[in-house]
Scaffold this active site. Structure first.
Site, mmCIF file in Angstrom:
data_model
loop_
_atom_site.group_PDB
_atom_site.id
_atom_site.type_symbol
_atom_site.label_atom_id
_atom_site.label_comp_id
_atom_site.label_asym_id
_atom_site.label_seq_id
_atom_site.Cartn_x
_atom_site.Cartn_y
_atom_site.Cartn_z
ATOM 1 N N TYR A 190 34.966 -40.448 0.636
ATOM 2 C CA TYR A 190 33.651 -40.986 0.272
ATOM 3 C C TYR A 190 32.753 -41.120 1.500
ATOM 4 O O TYR A 190 31.522 -41.027 1.398
ATOM 5 C CB TYR A 190 33.798 -42.327 -0.436
ATOM 6 C CG TYR A 190 34.229 -42.183 -1.878
ATOM 7 C CD1 TYR A 190 33.288 -42.011 -2.889
ATOM 8 C CD2 TYR A 190 35.573 -42.208 -2.231
ATOM 9 C CE1 TYR A 190 33.669 -41.868 -4.210
ATOM 10 C CE2 TYR A 190 35.974 -42.065 -3.543
ATOM 11 C CZ TYR A 190 35.021 -41.891 -4.532
ATOM 12 O OH TYR A 190 35.404 -41.747 -5.845
ATOM 13 N N GLU A 230 39.975 -45.953 -8.804
ATOM 14 C CA GLU A 230 40.950 -44.920 -8.456
ATOM 15 C C GLU A 230 42.196 -45.527 -7.818
ATOM 16 O O GLU A 230 43.314 -45.053 -8.067
ATOM 17 C CB GLU A 230 40.291 -43.892 -7.533
ATOM 18 C CG GLU A 230 39.268 -43.038 -8.274
ATOM 19 C CD GLU A 230 38.185 -42.449 -7.384
ATOM 20 O OE1 GLU A 230 38.422 -42.315 -6.165
ATOM 21 O OE2 GLU A 230 37.099 -42.130 -7.905
#
Length: 396
Positions: free
Chosen positions: A98, A140
């Site tokens: 990310y 996640e």
């Protein structure tokens, strides 16, 4: 929750960002793959990149998330985030990635919007990004924990136990763990990722629904050969090369569009290869002796093109409160009970209080969902699974 100071900035700049989001995401992927070419080779779907569908899906998810932060500041868009998180977990995405996405996405925003990206604008959209990213990372992390695997460690070798030619364009594979252990549980409606090494050395990944009920020592996936190059490169490789005894790299099961709990009535509507998760749901209902009212609808080009047609009939027939409706564009003589034409729920008798599960191409999903909404089925009771990038994210 978006801060007050950022909310006003995002509201003021959303039209400009939204108008340019397609250009931004296209530039973002170009920058990302220039910096890290292995991501395109081994993680991202090259077919979806070539068609532009992945760029559209990313643009839609960012715009939808920002819009929801403004419209419902006290609520987190879990449906939107859950769908993305399950796909990411099936690919083995990690939290560190990310940061890389942030780097190249904001470089693309600055380059496309130029002087319009004042410091307060950059700070506000940075907040939007990290609200979305941190929510996805948290989801996640939970998904990896529930699957019993470390972050990003979703892969395991599975051997092809059997191969069955279902139609000229569809083949199914029975998979068993290469170490001889059990395949493991899953929830009907979920999918797995399959990673294969192609002739050019790329390790491409595609998702395939688990197409038989859970509970056995093996899993089954059903693969339709997709047209186009590189759109169909993994399915074409599996059709041409995958044989019993071969070992594939397969993820843990993921997917949030699954069999709803309870005893309420169901509509299971599919088209084409979209029947695969429906087969797992019906198989589970039949194996557990369910008496739930179930309306099963399936549309296909012809009876001969309908993979697992006899199995679908048998599973629906095994449920005491199920009814099956088949639609074929070319019905012929093999299915005299079928309706000629494209599938529709407009004229079907549907029970009150149903939960609808739709799977198939996007035009099919739009048509059936529209019919259901017009008939008074609440939007929250209509769930869908689309194969490939979700170009419908954030839409009503």
């Amino acid at each position: 929750m978006l801060s007050e100071q950022s909310r006003s900035v995002v509201r003021a700049t959303l039209p400009a960002v939204g108008a340019a989001i397609g250009e931004i995401t296209e530039l973002f992927y170009r920058k990302l793959f220039t910096d890290r070419p292995e991501l395109l080779r081994d993680l991202f779907n090259r077919g979806n990149q070539a068609t532009g569908e992945q760029q559209q899906a990313l643009a839609g998810s960012i715009a939808a998330f920002a819009g929801l932060l403004l419209e419902r500041p006290d609520a987190r868009p879990d449906a939107l985030l859950g769908r993305i998180a399950h796909k990411h977990a099936s690919l083995g995405i990690t939290s560190e990635q990310y940061k890389l996405v942030h780097q190249h996405l904001f470089a693309a925003i600055a380059e496309v919007l130029g002087d319009a990206v004042a410091p307060e604008v950059a700070a506000a959209w940075d907040e939007v990004y990290w609200l979305m990213a941190n929510a996805l990372i948290a989801t996640e992390t939970r998904l990896y924990q529930e699957a019993g695997v470390p972050e990003g460690g979703t892969w395991r070798p599975m051997e092809i136990a059997e191969r069955h030619e279902e139609t000229p364009d569809v083949v199914s594979f029975l998979l068993r763990p290469a170490d001889g252990g059990p395949a493991g549980p899953f929830t009907p409606g979920q999918y797995v990722s399959v990673r294969v090494e192609l002739p050019d050395g790329a390790r491409q990944i595609r998702q395939y629904s688990l197409s038989a009920a859970p509970g056995g020592p093996q899993w089954r996936i059903t693969v339709k050969r997709a047209a186009g190059d590189p759109a169909g490169e993994v399915s074409s490789w599996l059709h041409a090369h995958a044989r019993p005894g071969d070992v594939l790299s397969v993820s843990a099961p993921f997917g949030d569009v699954v069999l709803p709990e309870g005893e309420g009535p169901l509509l299971l509507a599919s088209a084409g290869i979209g029947s695969t998760p429906v087969l797992a749901i019906l198989g589970h209902l039949a194996a557990t002796g369910s008496t739930r009212p179930v309306v099963v609808l399936h549309g296909d080009r012809s009876p001969e093109a309908h993979a697992h047609r006899d199995e679908l009939r048998a599973l629906a027939g095994a449920l005491p409160a199920a009814e099956l409706h088949l639609f074929y564009e070319e019905p012929g003589d093999a299915a005299p009970e079928a309706t000629a034409g494209r599938p529709t729920v407009a004229d079907l008798g549907l029970p009150e209080g149903l939960t609808a599960y739709l799977c198939g191409p996007l035009p099919f999903l739009r048509a059936v969902r529209g019919d259901l909404l017009r008939r008074g089925v609440p939007a929250e009771a209509v769930h869908y699974e689309v194969f490939g990038p979700d170009l419908w994210l954030g839409q009503d």
